[in-house]
Design an enzyme around this catalytic site. Sequence first.
Site, PDB file in Angstrom:
ATOM      1  N   ARG A 181       0.848  -1.196   0.000  1.00 39.41           N
ATOM      2  CA  ARG A 181       0.000   0.000   0.000  1.00 39.41           C
ATOM      3  C   ARG A 181       0.882   1.244   0.000  1.00 39.41           C
ATOM      4  O   ARG A 181       1.861   1.337   0.717  1.00 39.41           O
ATOM      5  CB  ARG A 181      -0.926   0.023   1.205  1.00 39.41           C
ATOM      6  CG  ARG A 181      -1.796   1.285   1.175  1.00 39.41           C
ATOM      7  CD  ARG A 181      -2.957   1.218   2.087  1.00 39.41           C
ATOM      8  NE  ARG A 181      -3.682   2.493   2.053  1.00 39.41           N
ATOM      9  CZ  ARG A 181      -4.731   2.754   2.785  1.00 39.41           C
ATOM     10  NH1 ARG A 181      -5.196   1.842   3.617  1.00 39.41           N
ATOM     11  NH2 ARG A 181      -5.325   3.909   2.706  1.00 39.41           N
ATOM     12  N   ARG A 198      -7.190   0.786  -3.488  1.00 37.24           N
ATOM     13  CA  ARG A 198      -6.068   0.343  -2.669  1.00 37.24           C
ATOM     14  C   ARG A 198      -5.999  -1.174  -2.620  1.00 37.24           C
ATOM     15  O   ARG A 198      -7.031  -1.848  -2.651  1.00 37.24           O
ATOM     16  CB  ARG A 198      -6.143   0.932  -1.268  1.00 37.24           C
ATOM     17  CG  ARG A 198      -7.211   0.421  -0.338  1.00 37.24           C
ATOM     18  CD  ARG A 198      -8.476   1.186  -0.131  1.00 37.24           C
ATOM     19  NE  ARG A 198      -8.531   2.558  -0.452  1.00 37.24           N
ATOM     20  CZ  ARG A 198      -8.717   3.523   0.420  1.00 37.24           C
ATOM     21  NH1 ARG A 198      -8.871   3.247   1.676  1.00 37.24           N
ATOM     22  NH2 ARG A 198      -8.790   4.759   0.038  1.00 37.24           N
ATOM     23  N   ASP A 210      -6.497  -2.091   2.953  1.00 39.50           N
ATOM     24  CA  ASP A 210      -6.871  -1.008   3.865  1.00 39.50           C
ATOM     25  C   ASP A 210      -7.296  -1.660   5.168  1.00 39.50           C
ATOM     26  O   ASP A 210      -8.134  -2.568   5.155  1.00 39.50           O
ATOM     27  CB  ASP A 210      -8.021  -0.184   3.275  1.00 39.50           C
ATOM     28  CG  ASP A 210      -8.397   0.998   4.148  1.00 39.50           C
ATOM     29  OD1 ASP A 210      -7.490   1.659   4.687  1.00 39.50           O
ATOM     30  OD2 ASP A 210      -9.601   1.256   4.293  1.00 39.50           O
ATOM     31  N   ASP A 243      -8.521  -0.733   9.071  1.00 38.15           N
ATOM     32  CA  ASP A 243      -8.976   0.302   9.997  1.00 38.15           C
ATOM     33  C   ASP A 243      -9.267  -0.300  11.363  1.00 38.15           C
ATOM     34  O   ASP A 243      -9.835  -1.394  11.451  1.00 38.15           O
ATOM     35  CB  ASP A 243     -10.272   0.961   9.493  1.00 38.15           C
ATOM     36  CG  ASP A 243     -10.066   1.784   8.239  1.00 38.15           C
ATOM     37  OD1 ASP A 243      -9.061   2.509   8.162  1.00 38.15           O
ATOM     38  OD2 ASP A 243     -10.918   1.696   7.339  1.00 38.15           O
TER      39      ASP A 243
END
Length: 168
Positions: free
Chosen positions: A83, A96, A99, A101
Amino acid sequence: MVTAYLCLGSNQGDRIGYIQQAASLFKGTEGINIVTTSSFYETEPWGMDSENLFVNAVMQISTSLTPDELLNAIKIIETTLGRIDDTTAEGTYADRCIDIDIIFYDDTIINTPNLTIPHPHFHKRAFMIVPMLEIAQDFIHPVFKKTVSKLYDELDNPEMVCLYGTRL
């Protein structure tokens, strides 16, 4: 040890492969134990223009890492998987390969320039809520004081989220 929930997503290349590789790297990270994972879900992009659908999953972990240490571990895993800084010049999201989170870190509330927990958009994102329903529907959002199930019921115009098939 605290319980944390992470959302993993990808909309480039081998989407499931990137998420599986991220899970494997978490397994090798000291201070992190994977407790359970959701199924994979194919989802529409949220907050961005892209023709590429995402694959998303939510992972419950037990960790001895602080929130900042967990964020650093996530950044290392994302970088390891390729990334790059993928925010556009206008500050919007871009495609992307991976990812990750932090959605929740127990019932901790953090609002610093580098980290916001709970995730500030969780209550608006079906792609996070639906996988979370599968593994922790009764978890109570520490800001809204509502279960994940109740937040799902209150979603306005949720994006498409479809079960993709297999688990992490």
